[in-house]
Scaffold this active site. Structure first.
Site, short mmCIF file in Angstrom:
data_model
loop_
_atom_site.label_atom_id
_atom_site.label_comp_id
_atom_site.label_asym_id
_atom_site.label_seq_id
_atom_site.Cartn_x
_atom_site.Cartn_y
_atom_site.Cartn_z
N GLN A 191 36.83 4.96 43.58
CA GLN A 191 35.92 5.27 42.47
C GLN A 191 35.58 3.99 41.70
OE1 GLN A 191 38.81 8.74 41.40
NE2 GLN A 191 37.12 8.89 39.96
N GLU A 226 40.61 6.41 41.17
CA GLU A 226 40.14 5.57 40.07
C GLU A 226 40.95 4.28 40.03
OE1 GLU A 226 39.61 7.39 36.19
OE2 GLU A 226 39.65 5.44 35.21
N ARG A 304 43.58 10.18 25.86
CA ARG A 304 42.72 11.37 25.98
C ARG A 304 43.50 12.65 25.66
NH1 ARG A 304 37.54 12.70 27.63
NH2 ARG A 304 37.05 10.55 28.16
N THR A 434 37.33 6.66 26.87
CA THR A 434 37.94 6.50 25.55
C THR A 434 38.01 5.02 25.17
OG1 THR A 434 40.18 6.43 26.46
CG2 THR A 434 39.29 8.60 25.88
N GLU A 706 34.31 17.08 34.48
CA GLU A 706 35.64 17.49 34.07
C GLU A 706 35.71 18.73 33.17
OE1 GLU A 706 36.28 13.35 32.78
OE2 GLU A 706 38.25 13.60 33.68
N1 LUZ Z 1 39.16 7.10 33.03
C1 LUZ Z 1 39.28 6.15 32.08
C2 LUZ Z 1 38.90 8.37 32.73
O1 LUZ Z 1 39.54 5.00 32.41
N2 LUZ Z 1 39.06 6.47 30.81
C3 LUZ Z 1 38.77 7.72 30.40
O2 LUZ Z 1 38.58 7.97 29.22
C4 LUZ Z 1 38.70 8.73 31.39
N3 LUZ Z 1 38.47 9.99 31.07
C5 LUZ Z 1 38.43 10.91 32.02
C6 LUZ Z 1 38.62 10.55 33.33
N4 LUZ Z 1 38.84 9.30 33.68
MO1 MOS Z 2 38.47 10.74 36.59
S1 MOS Z 2 40.08 11.84 36.07
O1 MOS Z 2 37.13 11.02 35.79
O2 MOS Z 2 38.74 9.47 37.54
#
Ligand code: LUZ
Ligand code: MOS
Length: 750
Positions: A191, A226, A304, A434, A706
């Site tokens: 991602q 991510e 979060r 955030t 989400e």
């Molecule tokens: N990833 C991130 C996230 O780095 N910061 C966020 O606030 C976030 N929120 C939801 C999903 N992934």
């Molecule tokens: Mo996400 S939990 O938006 O990688």
């Protein structure tokens, strides 16, 4: 409009990482991982493995030319274990061989001598021992301590929520090869292509511009790619860099499940105080986040959690603390909702407990405390365009919840061994990363001489349909057929410094950058058309690929216009940039305006429990959701349905289990059960609330990835109510997941 990928998906033509044709001489990697959750490495005997014909090379931390470090937020995570191992499944070595089965055989010949030490798996125990990943954080508003005296009712309790395996259909993976002698190209199932690029640069000790990361699409991610794609990509890159050969690293499903972190389990204590008329006056909670062996994204997830700890309610006095605890589990990571579901479960449990003790339906307390316009969140932002009240009321009217409630009561009176339950679940989810600086994106648009259009952004297509939405945006601005548009793979050489496609912001951030680039190009094209036709640019319009001047049709069409603009030497390329305006956050005060806007909605969930066997079904999930002005109702509805089922899975049947030594027990799909079509709700209805949509959402279409996940929390409380209908004395507590086994035990305990 359908998802532009639909036909290539169903015909198997969509290309994923493992489908990319490999170059001759490609080597295949297998990772040697720690068999224990905690210990000291005494010795590693490579000799038999290295002697196996076909084995090219075996890498350990000693081979790393740069830094043995892949921690994204905090530098606390080695790529390969050095002198100690901190979780079961932690990479220790990488073996590359001419084929995968040889690499696998070599893996079995490695002799790891590890002196095992006691493993920590419980977050509360970790906190007691001072094992925190980062210092705790507390969000406060009002004065909770002085407020208790004013409460008529005060209740205290404890909650647990479990982990969750991402189970993306496509596992993690990377393919790397040398380019031009000193550079590398990496295909990664990630991602976050820029994070992969940065991590590899650090591990190899070379500048980022020598690393090109390319991502065509992912077969799902859900947060699991991510941060955690970076380790796999770094291992493939390292082996390719040091051997000068192409290297592919794609773990088997069981390896992926073993090695990667999951949703964070949380254990929490709460205290809630209410007035005589059920207004929540005070709320206090301490949440213990099970972070695993390294920080990964835990600090951001903690944030979060705090930001969503009061869900869709206005609570004048609150104090919530999260402890991020270091344990000997794989580093837990981003997962759809990113800590918000865990925080929301605690406040919903507190309300459910109050309702039970006061003998009123939980919905009464929920309704009395819903956010109203201009109420302040705990973190200082004023709630605007608050649609939770109207979602709630619409759900109430549309789905006749009072009638439903009476029918369920009647059913339960007349049936002893089958019980039904119902719960309402309001949601409020903040949209923006955030971390304010992450809210930026770029889009590169080329219009080619034949009128076809190529778009590159940082938005990774992972099945969520972002490529379709982005195509729609460009097609709308230029008023051209969508077939003229090609969405390019995300590539770090074309689009630099991208944020991961995450936080439900992919379409908002990249879409706004794209909008800006397309609008700029459109202005240039209007100027060109004006010059050709002898009109002012403001009098030019393009409608359905035809050029109009002062409302009259002309001989110019899209293709002729592009050719004319090219001959006039007008630049047909533009790079758009977007940074979300208005948002800010002060971590010292824990106050600010972190979110561009919020997404609201309400779900009504009904279930039926078989009280002899403990098995159950989710009958109906009836939703009123605030999409704003949806860009694509087909895609958005798909996201709602998928998220609901995923949320229900987390709350009900998906149970991650480790043994006392930190070894994963639920390590395959035969002992970790995810919802399938048979266990999905029989009915999911989603009514789109009619709203205009906020200015900061892309074309007023709200983020969708989400927020609907949290409707699934309703299934937990509906099941709980059904169990209580059978056995009012059940000691069921507030522990998720509620597997059939747990339901059965709770039906008959007290
Ligand atoms: N990833 C991130 C996230 O780095 N910061 C966020 O606030 C976030 N929120 C939801 C999903 N992934
Ligand atoms: Mo996400 S939990 O938006 O990688």
């Amino acid at each position: 409009m359908n998802n532009i990928d639909s036909s290539s998906h169903v015909t198997g033509k969509s290309v994923y990482l493992d489908d990319i044709p490999v170059l001759r001489g490609t080597l295949y990697g297998v990772v040697v991982t720690s068999p224990v959750a905690h210990g000291k490495i005494r010795n590693i005997d490579f000799s038999a493995a290295a002697a196996l014909p076909g084995v090219e090379r075996i890498f350990s931390w000693k081979d790393i030319p740069g830094k043995n470090q892949i921690g994204g937020i905090i530098e606390d995570e080695p790529l390969f274990a050095e002198h100690e191992v901190d979780y079961c499944g932690q990479p220790v070595l990488l073996i590359v061989a001419s084929d995968k089965s040889t690499a696998r055989k070599a893996c079995n010949l490695i002799k790891l001598d590890i002196e095992e030490e006691a493993a920590l798996t419980d977050p509360r125990e970790a906190k007691e021992k001072g094992m925190l990943l980062i210092p705790p954080r507390t969000f406060r508003t009002g004065n909770t301590e002085s407020a208790w005296a004013r409460c008529k009712y005060v209740f205290e309790g404890r909650t647990e929520t479990g982990g969750q395996e991402h189970l993306y259909l496509e596992t993690q993976g990377a393919y790397a090869y040398p380019v031009n002698g000193n550079s590398l190209k990496i295909f990664s199932s990630t991602q976050g292509p820029a994070a992969v690029q940065k991590t590899i640069a650090k591990v190899l000790g070379i500048p980022m511009h020598r690393i090109e990361v390319d991502v065509e699409r992912l077969g799902g991610a859900f947060g699991g790619k991510e941060d955690q794609a970076s380790g796999f990509a770094a291992m493939a890159a390292l082996a390719s860099f040091l051997t000068g050969k192409p290297v592919k690293l794609v773990p088997e499903r069981w390896e992926d499940i073993l090695m990667t972190g999951k949703r964070h389990p949380y254990s929490s204590d709460f205290k809630i105080g209410l007035s005589e008329d059920f207004k929540i006056i005070a709320y206090k909670a301490a949440l213990y986040q099970n972070g695993g062996a390294a920080a990964d994204l835990s600090p951001a997830i903690m944030e979060r959690t705090l930001l969503h700890s009061t869900n869709a309610y206005f609570i004048p006095n609150s104090e919530v603390t999260v402890f991020s605890c270091r344990t000997n589990l794989p580093p837990n990571t981003a997962f759809r909702g990113f800590g918000a579901p865990q925080g929301m479960f605690v406040i919903e449990s507190a309300i459910a407990m109050a309702a039970e003790k006061l003998n009123v339906p939980a919905r009464l307390i929920q309704e009395k405390n819903l956010l109203a316009e201009n109420d302040r969140f705990q973190y200082g932002q004023a709630a605007t365009d608050v649609n939770i009240g109207i979602c709630w009321e619409t759900a109430h009217k549309l789905f006749e919840t009072e009638t439903l409630e009476r029918e369920i009561d009647l059913f339960n009176e007349n049936n002893h061994l089958t019980k039904k339950g119902m719960a309402l679940m309001p949601i409020c989810f903040g949209i923006s990363f955030t971390k304010t600086p992450m809210n930026q994106a770029r889009a590169l648009v080329h219009i080619f001489q034949d009128g076809s259009i190529s778009i590159s952004t940082g938005a990774v297509e992972m099945g969520q349909g972002v490529n379709t939405k982005l195509s729609q945006i460009a097609a709308a601005v230029f008023s051209v057929d969508i077939g003229r548009i090609r969405m390019e793979p995300v590539n770090t050489t074309r689009t630099a410094n991208t944020s991961p496609t995450a936080a439900s912001t992919g379409a908002d951030l990249n879409g706004n950058a794209l909008l800006s680039a397309c609008n700029e190009l459109l202005e240039r094209l209007k100027t060109a058309a004006g010059e050709v036709l002898g009109y002012n640019p403001v009098d030019i319009m393009i409608i359905d690929e035809k050029v109009f001047a002062s409302g009259k049709s002309t001989d110019l069409n899209w293709e002729k216009l592009i050719e004319a603009a090219f001959l006039k030497r007008i630049c047909l390329t533009e790079n758009g940039h977007y940074a979300t305006p208005l948002i800010h956050f002060d971590k010292n005060k824990e106050k600010g305006h972190p979110f561009a806007y919020h997404v609201y909605g309400t779900a009504v969930v009904t279930v039926t429990v078989d009280c002899l066997r403990g098995i159950y079904s989710v009958d109906e999930v009836l939703i009123v959701h605030d999409f704003g002005n949806s860009l694509n109702q087909t895609i958005d509805t798909g996201q709602v349905e998928g998220a609901v089922v995923m949320g229900i899975g987390w709350m009900t049947m998906e149970e991650i289990l480790f043994d006392m030594k930190g070894k994963l027990l639920s390590n395959s799909l035969s002992n970790y059960k995810v919802p399938d079509i048979y266990s999905a709700p029989k009915t999911i209805k989603c009514h789109a609330l009619e709203t205009e949509g906020p200015r900061l959402a892309i074309m007023k279409s709200k983020a969708i990835g989400e927020p609907p996940f949290m409707y699934g929390i309703g299934a937990y409380f509906a099941l709980r109510n059904a169990v209580k209908a059978f056995n009012p004395k059940s000691g069921i507590g507030f522990k998720a997941p509620l597997t059939p086994e747990k339901i059965l035990m709770n039906l008959y305990n007290s």
